[in-house]
Design a protein around this motif. Structure first.
Motif, PDB file in Angstrom:
ATOM      1  N   LYS A   1       1.009  -1.049   0.061  1.00 36.41           N
ATOM      2  CA  LYS A   1      -0.041   0.141   0.074  1.00 36.41           C
ATOM      3  C   LYS A   1       0.869   1.246  -0.311  1.00 36.41           C
ATOM      4  CE  LYS A   1      -2.352  -0.917   3.574  1.00 36.41           C
ATOM      5  NZ  LYS A   1      -3.547  -0.596   4.498  1.00 36.41           N
ATOM      6  N   VAL A   2       0.855   1.999  -0.914  1.00 36.64           N
ATOM      7  CA  VAL A   2       1.687   3.145  -1.142  1.00 36.64           C
ATOM      8  C   VAL A   2       0.836   4.596  -1.308  1.00 36.64           C
ATOM      9  CG1 VAL A   2       3.378   4.274  -2.549  1.00 36.64           C
ATOM     10  CG2 VAL A   2       3.384   1.693  -2.597  1.00 36.64           C
ATOM     11  N   PHE A   3       1.209   5.394  -0.228  1.00 39.08           N
ATOM     12  CA  PHE A   3       0.548   6.793  -0.099  1.00 39.08           C
ATOM     13  C   PHE A   3       1.414   7.827  -0.777  1.00 39.08           C
ATOM     14  CE2 PHE A   3      -0.334   4.248   3.334  1.00 39.08           C
ATOM     15  CZ  PHE A   3      -1.930   4.584   3.489  1.00 39.08           C
ATOM     16  N   ASP A   4       1.201   8.834  -1.611  1.00 42.08           N
ATOM     17  CA  ASP A   4       1.719   9.752  -2.326  1.00 42.08           C
ATOM     18  C   ASP A   4       2.311  10.822  -1.434  1.00 42.08           C
ATOM     19  OD1 ASP A   4      -0.713  10.971  -2.301  1.00 42.08           O
ATOM     20  OD2 ASP A   4      -0.143  11.990  -4.268  1.00 42.08           O
ATOM     21  N   GLY A   5       1.817  11.051  -0.029  1.00 45.50           N
ATOM     22  CA  GLY A   5       2.136  12.177   0.585  1.00 45.50           C
ATOM     23  C   GLY A   5       1.176  11.833   2.175  1.00 45.50           C
ATOM     24  N   ASP A   6       1.337  13.025   2.828  1.00 43.18           N
ATOM     25  CA  ASP A   6       0.704  13.062   4.298  1.00 43.18           C
ATOM     26  C   ASP A   6      -0.622  13.223   4.140  1.00 43.18           C
ATOM     27  OD1 ASP A   6       3.422  13.202   5.520  1.00 43.18           O
ATOM     28  OD2 ASP A   6       3.215  15.346   5.620  1.00 43.18           O
ATOM     29  N   ASP A   7      -1.263  13.853   3.036  1.00 43.05           N
ATOM     30  CA  ASP A   7      -2.773  14.177   2.890  1.00 43.05           C
ATOM     31  C   ASP A   7      -3.306  12.722   2.594  1.00 43.05           C
ATOM     32  OD1 ASP A   7      -4.703  15.955   2.615  1.00 43.05           O
ATOM     33  OD2 ASP A   7      -4.962  14.900   0.615  1.00 43.05           O
TER      34      ASP A   7
ATOM     35  N   SER B   1       6.286  -4.027   7.213  1.00 41.71           N
ATOM     36  CA  SER B   1       5.041  -3.241   6.984  1.00 41.71           C
ATOM     37  C   SER B   1       4.657  -3.496   5.466  1.00 41.71           C
ATOM     38  CB  SER B   1       5.426  -1.815   7.193  1.00 41.71           C
ATOM     39  OG  SER B   1       4.589  -0.898   6.926  1.00 41.71           O
ATOM     40  N   ASP B   2       3.503  -3.422   5.167  1.00 37.91           N
ATOM     41  CA  ASP B   2       2.983  -3.326   3.806  1.00 37.91           C
ATOM     42  C   ASP B   2       2.340  -1.946   3.314  1.00 37.91           C
ATOM     43  OD1 ASP B   2       0.630  -3.068   5.269  1.00 37.91           O
ATOM     44  OD2 ASP B   2      -0.339  -4.485   3.898  1.00 37.91           O
ATOM     45  N   SER B   3       2.554  -1.050   4.265  1.00 40.15           N
ATOM     46  CA  SER B   3       2.168   0.484   4.109  1.00 40.15           C
ATOM     47  C   SER B   3       3.512   1.399   3.984  1.00 40.15           C
ATOM     48  CB  SER B   3       1.188   1.079   4.941  1.00 40.15           C
ATOM     49  OG  SER B   3      -0.174   0.225   5.333  1.00 40.15           O
ATOM     50  N   TRP B   4       3.292   2.207   2.653  1.00 39.64           N
ATOM     51  CA  TRP B   4       4.771   2.825   2.510  1.00 39.64           C
ATOM     52  C   TRP B   4       4.291   4.218   2.209  1.00 39.64           C
ATOM     53  CZ3 TRP B   4       9.284   0.704   4.246  1.00 39.64           C
ATOM     54  CH2 TRP B   4       9.057  -0.799   4.177  1.00 39.64           C
ATOM     55  N   VAL B   5       4.896   5.406   2.297  1.00 38.26           N
ATOM     56  CA  VAL B   5       4.932   6.770   1.920  1.00 38.26           C
ATOM     57  C   VAL B   5       5.988   7.039   0.897  1.00 38.26           C
ATOM     58  CG1 VAL B   5       4.710   9.098   2.238  1.00 38.26           C
ATOM     59  CG2 VAL B   5       3.648   7.280   3.905  1.00 38.26           C
ATOM     60  N   LEU B   6       5.578   7.384  -0.342  1.00 35.22           N
ATOM     61  CA  LEU B   6       6.705   7.739  -1.235  1.00 35.22           C
ATOM     62  C   LEU B   6       6.860   9.353  -0.942  1.00 35.22           C
ATOM     63  CD1 LEU B   6       7.946   6.882  -4.024  1.00 35.22           C
ATOM     64  CD2 LEU B   6       5.936   7.627  -5.185  1.00 35.22           C
ATOM     65  N   ARG B   7       8.406   9.445  -0.873  1.00 31.31           N
ATOM     66  CA  ARG B   7       8.623  10.704  -0.479  1.00 31.31           C
ATOM     67  C   ARG B   7       9.660  11.263  -1.445  1.00 31.31           C
ATOM     68  NH1 ARG B   7       5.279  12.899   3.182  1.00 31.31           N
ATOM     69  NH2 ARG B   7       5.206  11.965   5.161  1.00 31.31           N
ATOM     70  N   SER B   8       9.935  12.532  -1.641  1.00 34.65           N
ATOM     71  CA  SER B   8      10.932  12.979  -2.686  1.00 34.65           C
ATOM     72  C   SER B   8      12.025  13.404  -1.849  1.00 34.65           C
ATOM     73  CB  SER B   8      10.397  14.277  -3.165  1.00 34.65           C
ATOM     74  OG  SER B   8      11.566  15.080  -3.976  1.00 34.65           O
ATOM     75  N   LYS B   9      13.109  13.162  -2.314  1.00 38.67           N
ATOM     76  CA  LYS B   9      14.390  13.317  -1.371  1.00 38.67           C
ATOM     77  C   LYS B   9      14.775  14.944  -1.513  1.00 38.67           C
ATOM     78  CE  LYS B   9      16.709   8.833  -2.507  1.00 38.67           C
ATOM     79  NZ  LYS B   9      17.645   8.318  -3.228  1.00 38.67           N
ATOM     80  N   PRO B  10      15.346  15.352  -0.353  1.00 38.08           N
ATOM     81  CA  PRO B  10      15.615  16.800  -0.287  1.00 38.08           C
ATOM     82  C   PRO B  10      16.716  17.222  -1.238  1.00 38.08           C
ATOM     83  CG  PRO B  10      15.487  15.768   1.838  1.00 38.08           C
ATOM     84  CD  PRO B  10      15.427  14.637   0.768  1.00 38.08           C
TER      85      PRO B  10
ATOM     86  N   LYS C   1       5.312  17.199   0.153  1.00 38.73           N
ATOM     87  CA  LYS C   1       5.359  16.188   1.168  1.00 38.73           C
ATOM     88  C   LYS C   1       3.744  16.099   1.507  1.00 38.73           C
ATOM     89  CE  LYS C   1       6.233  16.457   6.310  1.00 38.73           C
ATOM     90  NZ  LYS C   1       6.564  17.263   7.217  1.00 38.73           N
ATOM     91  N   THR C   2       3.126  17.193   1.004  1.00 40.33           N
ATOM     92  CA  THR C   2       1.458  17.136   1.113  1.00 40.33           C
ATOM     93  C   THR C   2       1.050  15.816   0.081  1.00 40.33           C
ATOM     94  OG1 THR C   2       1.280  19.374   1.855  1.00 40.33           O
ATOM     95  CG2 THR C   2      -0.810  18.185   0.934  1.00 40.33           C
ATOM     96  N   SER C   3       1.468  16.253  -1.038  1.00 34.96           N
ATOM     97  CA  SER C   3       1.050  15.195  -2.176  1.00 34.96           C
ATOM     98  C   SER C   3       1.877  15.271  -3.317  1.00 34.96           C
ATOM     99  CB  SER C   3      -0.444  15.397  -2.525  1.00 34.96           C
ATOM    100  OG  SER C   3      -0.892  14.635  -3.804  1.00 34.96           O
TER     101      SER C   3
END
Length: 943
Positions: A310-316, A387-396, A477-479
């Protein structure tokens, strides 16, 4: 948006082969191929079912094909070098002017999703009400605001309009404007079509067509977008186009917007050895907090040796539990997991710039879940995880390249580098010289953030001291999806005066302007220094407000919809302004009124078709305020025509409102044409528009309207001066005010009106059943059979005068006054036989034909063509004295009329109608006709 998009380009001579493989391949990877079209990432797949190429539309022979891992674009090996269609992940880069879509439920016709390119199935499919965008409901968040640009918004001033291209979903037989070969396909999403002029072309041919659009064959009928201005801030496109948001739209409520982002959906990637068609992106499945177990049903479908994340694209998205499922092999590189996740969200950036963080810990991968000995180059391998839940983040990043767009389409995009100390003011100083404004003061310009979601375009002016790099990181970070659909525009910081026009109706009629002002102040608490009443339509109980504040306009608009005055609900509509000075010389735009309640579901489809073919600002739904909003909008247009889509009653409604405001519009006598959606449609029959709409191509209908000939038709006023009677038959001395109605077709008394009254009562009891002409006529037959034994000595109950001469009546049960030679769904009641004492009836002769019928049997014989009615008289002034209550009907609208006097006389000037030309419609060659409508195109009915 940030200029970090990956575009895989290849030289024109390149072709797929072993030389294109990566040096190191993990167990889950495959060879990938590059093409000239941006965004695509092709890989070779083994085909297991019949498959068609999306480039040439031909069948792919053999078992090898090439599929884009992002958008499912399928291609022959020989076609890879010619592919020019951009990938869905690059859609935001193709937008010229961001315009939001107006989503509604799709029809049942075969269509393909413009995002994932798959066939639309089931009730979850959506379509834009203004353009030809079709999407799955779970693909809609990944479409962008690339709808048609139909008006000048606020301070915009664009005179030159380019083609607005949309891929696929064209009618069969559409031909390429360049090579003249067929460019449509019923098997795949293929071919390009301009949604203004209707020309069609192959994806490889349309790029050489000159960009400026001429609006095509219908250019004189289309209300050009440069002539329409509307201040749409704070109003959605649904409000601007007056599209009713009924219960059918409830499933769109969670679509992408700023306040409630849509549920981002699941997308599966295929395993290494899957012998599928190569379409690695499986059917999207939605998951949200209301269906917590939806993802559990997907897990057993994952092949052995794969795992699902399960992949989320941001905090929202994480906060709202809106994720996408990504299916991957159990042994795969970290970089390839990130790349698969990016493709799930239609993001084309390099995977090296992103990372996956555990949703529970919000940290990077740890040694517990990474096997560092999996590859010869010691690169980490993604293995079974806790974990099977992850958040996709952009590297600073220390710096980032940002594209800056100009509000003027004549200036190309420019790119700047934003660092940790780059403020908005410094970016403006750097950009102005590049757009040839080096002598301008940077303080006179703003940098505007524009979020181009599919449902609404959101704008935010950035402050001068804001750090742009921090803004980019905040959005990501939001999306990440939101970042992919975000642009930055440089605009002049002008203080634009707000001018929103609202039409409010439902007030008591026949009041003065001061009384309406008092009602507005009492019920809506309008601010008098911001709101001005510009027009008063007292006969319709409506006023037009000009409001100089966006927030006040929005408040009044919403409050009016929840306000009731004298037990009547108010309605409010946003009204566009037509700039007469910009109308082309000789243009005659078409004002379209559609009654969606007529003709079952056909009214709804016609409404949708005309919004696509014309400017939606010239198409009005009669259930939203009636004809008045449209006539008010066109009040300053010197020449225009009207098309009424409905039954004879709808035509009479439009004519009645037009008559009442004729003195307030620049074109007091617009010619009127008809699309018959009612039951009888007698007026449409006389004017050759047919007995009823049966699916004709709406584009052909518009051509027929353009070529129709103008004729004049009499219109009559009926004065009903009723008197109340006591039970003993004596007058009680109380006189009602006379009632005035207008008649276009016919006026009946007796048995004819009694049948209409019974039908009217049956329809009021169960209106949902009365959705087809066949059923309606069946009910008429039923109520007629019930009256077979009925006798009414009508000639004893009334006295008739024609042109001030008493006329003796025979023994009859019904008396009918005809203005047109068609009655009761096409019957010739007067008859075709010539008679010396009567002239030949015409619709413009200033005479009414008076005909009698002896009963239901006689009416049935007239309907079958066996007999005609009893000719009684012809005249231009009729007086009827009614001695007892009697059923009457005017153009199919029945009621019980009290005793008194009825006077029929001419209603002022004749009305101008459009009669369909007898000459057969010439077939349009190729693409101009075929690509314009989603409706089938049989031979034109009613000719």
């Amino acid at each position: 948006m940030a200029d970090s998009g990956r575009v895989k380009h290849d030289s024109p001579s390149s072709s797929p082969g072993p030389g294109r493989k990566k040096a190191q391949q993990s167990p889950g990877s495959k060879a990938r191929y590059s093409v000239n079209a941006p965004g695509h990432c092709f890989r070779k797949v083994t085909l297991t079912k019949p498959t068609f190429c999306h480039h040439c539309s031909d069948f792919i022979w053999g078992i090898v094909g090439f599929v884009c891992e992002v958008c499912n674009f399928m291609s022959h090996e020989k076609c890879l070098k010619q592919v020019r269609t951009v990938c869905s992940c690059m859609a935001p880069t193709q937008v010229q002017v961001p315009v939001a879509h107006c989503f509604g439920p799709a029809s049942q016709k075969k269509r393909f999703c413009c995002v994932c390119r798959k066939h639309l199935e089931g009730s979850s499919a959506l379509r834009c009400e203004v353009c030809e965008l079709h999407v799955h409901s779970d693909c809609a968040p990944f479409s962008v605001s690339d709808c048609r640009f139909c008006h000048q918004d606020g301070g915009q001033d664009i005179d030159t309009y380019q083609h607005h291209w949309r891929e696929g979903n064209m009618s069969s037989g559409a031909r390429c404007e360049v090579c003249r070969r067929t460019c449509s396909s019923s098997d795949v999403l293929a071919g390009m079509r301009c949604e203004w002029c209707g020309i069609t072309a192959h994806a490889s041919c349309y790029i050489i067509i000159p960009p400026e659009c001429s609006m095509g064959r219908l250019q004189n009928m289309i209300l050009h977008p440069s002539c329409v201005r509307i201040c749409s801030r704070n109003f959605s496109k649904m409000h601007c186009y007056r599209i009713s948001e009924n219960s059918q739209h409830s499933e769109m409520d969670n679509l992408d917007d700023v306040d409630t982002p849509s549920p981002v959906t699941s997308k599966e990637t295929q395993s290494t050895g899957s012998p599928d068609t190569g379409t690695n992106l499986g059917k999207n499945n939605m998951d949200n907090t209301n269906h917590p177990h939806a993802q559990i049903n997907l897990l057993p479908l994952v092949p052995t040796g794969k795992q699902t994340l399960k992949v989320f694209d941001g905090d929202d998205a994480a906060k709202r539990n809106q994720f996408r499922l990504v299916s991957i092999p159990r042994i795969i590189k970290n970089e390839e997991v990130v790349e698969a996740s990016l493709r799930a969200f239609y993001i084309s950036d390099e995977p090296q710039d992103y990372e996956l963080q555990s949703y529970s810990q919000q940290g990077l991968f740890t040694d517990d879940i990474i096997n560092r000995n999996g590859t010869p180059d010691n690169k980490p391998i993604f293995k079974d995880t806790v974990s099977d839940s992850w958040v996709l983040r952009s590297k600073p990043k220390e710096t980032e390249v940002v594209k800056i767009y100009s509000s003027s389409r004549k200036v190309e995009v420019t790119s700047v580098t934003a660092g940790k100390s780059s403020t908005v003011d410094s970016i403006l100083k750097e950009v102005l010289p590049r757009i040839e404004k080096q002598n301008e003061n940077p303080a006179d310009f703003n940098l505007v953030e524009v979020f181009m979601s599919s449902k609404q375009v959101q704008r935010q002016v950035l402050s001068g001291q804001e750090i742009l790099l921090e803004k980019l990181q905040e959005i990501r970070k939001t999306s990440l999806r939101q970042m992919n659909q975000t642009r930055f525009y440089i605009e002049e910081s002008r203080n634009r005066v707000a001018q929103v026009n609202l039409l409010l109706g439902g007030f008591p009629t026949q009041l003065e302007k001061e009384e309406y002002t008092h009602l507005l102040s009492e019920h809506l608490s309008v601010k008098s220094h911001l709101v001005t009443i510009t027009h008063v339509y007292s006969e319709q109980g409506a006023v037009v407000l000009q409001i100089s504040c966006f927030s006040e306009a929005e408040r009044v608009y919403m409050l009016a919809k929840d306000t009731t005055i004298s037990s009547k609900q108010l309605y409010s509509l946003v009204i566009p302004e037509i700039m007469q000075s910009k109308l082309a010389k000789g243009s005659c735009p078409l004002l379209v009124f559609v009654n969606p309640k007529s003709g079952g579901l056909k009214g709804r489809e016609i409404l949708y078709s005309f919004r696509k073919l014309l400017n939606p600002h010239q198409v009005f739904e009669l259930t939203s305020g009636g004809p008045l909003p449209g006539l008010h909008t066109f009040r300053d247009v010197p020449h225009f025509r009207i098309l009424v889509c409905g039954g004879d009653g709808t035509v009479g409604w439009v004519l009645g409102v037009l008559e009442s405001i004729r003195h307030k519009i620049a074109c007091p006598e617009p010619a009127i044409s008809i699309i018959p959606l009612g039951t009888g449609n007698d007026l449409a029959r006389v004017l050759r528009w047919g007995a009823g709409y049966s699916g004709e191509d709406p584009y052909n209908i518009l051509l027929s309207v353009d070529e129709a000939e103008e004729v004049q038709m009499d219109r009559w006023t009926i004065l009903l001066d009723a008197q109340e009677m006591t039970e003993d038959g004596k007058e009680n001395g109380f006189l009602e005010p006379p009632k005035i109605v207008h008649m276009n077709n016919y006026f009946g008394l007796g048995i004819d009106a009694e049948l209409s009254l019974d039908f009217h009562h049956a329809r009021e009891e169960d209106p949902d059943k009365f959705n087809s002409r066949f059923h309606n006529k069946g009910v008429y037959v039923k109520v007629g059979l019930q009256k077979l034994s009925h006798t009414r000595n009508l000639h004893k109950d009334i006295r008739l005068q024609v042109d001030k001469q008493d006329v003796e009546l025979r023994s009859i049960e019904g008396l009918i006054f005809l203005n047109i030679p068609s009655w009761g769904s096409g019957a010739d009641l007067w008859g075709s036989d010539s008679e010396s004492r009567f002239g030949r009836p015409r619709i413009d002769d200033g005479m009414l034909e008076v005909v009698g019928v002896t009963g239901v049997v006689h009416m049935g014989q007239v309907q079958s063509g066996m007999r005609s009615g009893i000719r009684i008289a012809q005249g231009s002034y009729i007086r009827i004295t009614v001695n007892k209550p009697i059923p009457v009907q005017v153009d199919g609208e029945p009621w019980i009329q009290s005793p008194g006097q009825i006077i029929i006389s001419a209603a002022g000037p004749k009305v101008r109608m459009l009669r369909k030309s007898k000459t057969k419609q010439k077939k349009q060659s190729g693409s101009l006709k075929e690509g314009r409508s989603e409706s089938p195109a049989p031979s034109d009915g009613g000719q």
